[in-house]
Design a protein around this motif. Structure first.
Motif, PDB file in Angstrom:
ATOM      1  N   VAL A 189       0.497   6.509  -7.027  1.00 12.48           N
ATOM      2  CA  VAL A 189      -0.623   7.692  -7.182  1.00 12.48           C
ATOM      3  C   VAL A 189      -0.151   8.967  -7.198  1.00 12.48           C
ATOM      4  CG1 VAL A 189      -2.884   8.275  -6.009  1.00 12.48           C
ATOM      5  CG2 VAL A 189      -2.391   5.643  -6.391  1.00 12.48           C
ATOM      6  N   ALA A 199      -1.618  -2.341 -10.789  1.00 13.36           N
ATOM      7  CA  ALA A 199      -2.777  -2.167  -9.807  1.00 13.36           C
ATOM      8  C   ALA A 199      -2.920  -0.893  -9.032  1.00 13.36           C
ATOM      9  CB  ALA A 199      -2.730  -3.110  -8.566  1.00 13.36           C
ATOM     10  N   ALA A 200      -1.792  -0.170  -8.883  1.00 13.21           N
ATOM     11  CA  ALA A 200      -1.728   1.099  -8.318  1.00 13.21           C
ATOM     12  C   ALA A 200      -2.023   2.171  -9.630  1.00 13.21           C
ATOM     13  CB  ALA A 200      -0.222   1.549  -7.683  1.00 13.21           C
ATOM     14  N   PRO A 208       0.796  -1.405   0.211  1.00  9.83           N
ATOM     15  CA  PRO A 208      -0.137  -0.214  -0.054  1.00  9.83           C
ATOM     16  C   PRO A 208       0.844   1.048   0.040  1.00  9.83           C
ATOM     17  CG  PRO A 208      -0.805  -1.591   1.525  1.00  9.83           C
ATOM     18  CD  PRO A 208       0.378  -2.222   1.094  1.00  9.83           C
ATOM     19  N   ASP A 247      -8.623   6.471 -11.147  1.00  8.98           N
ATOM     20  CA  ASP A 247      -9.891   6.987 -10.966  1.00  8.98           C
ATOM     21  C   ASP A 247      -9.749   8.216 -10.185  1.00  8.98           C
ATOM     22  OD1 ASP A 247     -11.019   4.512 -11.584  1.00  8.98           O
ATOM     23  OD2 ASP A 247     -10.629   3.367  -9.881  1.00  8.98           O
ATOM     24  N   GLU A 295      -4.097   1.737 -11.936  1.00  5.67           N
ATOM     25  CA  GLU A 295      -5.458   1.663 -12.180  1.00  5.67           C
ATOM     26  C   GLU A 295      -6.104   2.426 -11.129  1.00  5.67           C
ATOM     27  OE1 GLU A 295      -7.259  -2.356 -13.032  1.00  5.67           O
ATOM     28  OE2 GLU A 295      -5.520  -2.960 -13.945  1.00  5.67           O
ATOM     29  N   ALA A 296      -5.759   2.283  -9.858  1.00  9.13           N
ATOM     30  CA  ALA A 296      -6.291   3.050  -8.754  1.00  9.13           C
ATOM     31  C   ALA A 296      -6.089   4.618  -8.986  1.00  9.13           C
ATOM     32  CB  ALA A 296      -5.479   2.680  -7.443  1.00  9.13           C
ATOM     33  N   ALA A 318       2.208   1.794  -3.591  1.00  5.12           N
ATOM     34  CA  ALA A 318       0.946   2.183  -4.334  1.00  5.12           C
ATOM     35  C   ALA A 318       0.709   3.572  -4.265  1.00  5.12           C
ATOM     36  CB  ALA A 318      -0.433   0.941  -4.098  1.00  5.12           C
ATOM     37  N   ARG A 319       0.772   3.956  -2.879  1.00  2.84           N
ATOM     38  CA  ARG A 319       0.375   5.453  -2.772  1.00  2.84           C
ATOM     39  C   ARG A 319       1.403   6.345  -3.366  1.00  2.84           C
ATOM     40  NH1 ARG A 319      -2.491   9.024   0.751  1.00  2.84           N
ATOM     41  NH2 ARG A 319      -2.110  11.101  -0.219  1.00  2.84           N
TER      42      ARG A 319
END
Length: 220
Positions: free
Chosen positions: A57, A80-81, A50, A87, A83-84, A53-54
């Motif tokens: 982003v 996966a990050a 996480p 959004d 795709e996040a 991933a942050r």
């Protein structure tokens, strides 16, 4: 002039994408954000955490703030990050392996994925499965990990890496309709194969991704 922001986890990818953009996206302003600590963290932890991933982003947000009309992240392991992040961003965000996955699904039913890292193999395989559902097609997926090849490449033995990847490609070619390379670093091995070993299309993500962007009206 439109602007494309590229986010990389390896500086070695910058010239690869620069050449592709010059060929397929003439007149588009391109800038690069590079942080290899992202992929190093994924490899050391064995997964996309996480925290990392942050950070991905945040980089996508920085690219948007820098004026990008389109953003692409060129590392499959952090898909996966990406795709996040899409959004949370007002401009289109693309993970580099999606156009490649879509092409494979349109090409055949039996799809092979080859990688030298498990942290790349699973995200790409997962993407192919999900895109097949979106596109309404039943597929048979075969994933093959070239264990030790990445370590050989990083350890200064590129010939061993290339030999292991070539062996995997030759084996898969007799089992599937199309082969996807989960990492851009593997693409050079295809050029070394004899034509007789290229029984099926072998697809790498960088050229397919840039050609896909060239087909979009919002970046040209």
């Amino acid at each position: 002039m439109k602007t494309l922001g590229l986010i990389h986890t390896s500086a070695t990818l910058v010239p690869i994408f620069q050449a592709l953009c010059e060929e397929h996206l003439p007149g588009v302003n391109v800038f690069n954000i590079v942080d290899d600590s992202l992929i190093k963290d994924v490899i050391s932890k064995g997964e996309l955490t996480p925290h990392t991933a942050r950070r991905v982003v945040d980089y996508v947000g920085s690219a948007e703030a820098a004026g990008a009309d389109q953003i692409m992240v060129t590392c499959s392991s952090i898909g996966a990050a990406v795709e996040a992040a899409a959004d949370l961003t007002q401009v289109p965000v693309l993970r580099v392996d999606q156009p490649m996955a879509d092409l494979a699904i349109r090409t055949g039913v039996k799809i092979g994925v080859v990688a030298t890292l498990p942290t790349t193999l699973e995200p790409t395989s997962d993407l192919v499965r999900r895109r097949a559902k979106v596109l309404g097609k039943d597929i048979v997926l075969t994933s093959k990990l070239c264990e030790g090849a990445f370590e050989a490449l990083m350890g200064g033995a590129p010939e061993k890496h290339d030999e292991m990847v070539a062996k995997a490609l030759k084996e898969l070619a007799s089992e599937v309709d199309v082969i996807l390379l989960a990492q851009a670093s593997m693409a050079r091995v295809v050029a070394q194969l004899d034509d007789a070993d290229k029984k099926v299309p072998i697809v790498a993500s960088p050229p397919e991704a840039v050609k896909y962007l060239a087909s979009l009206g919002n970046i040209k």
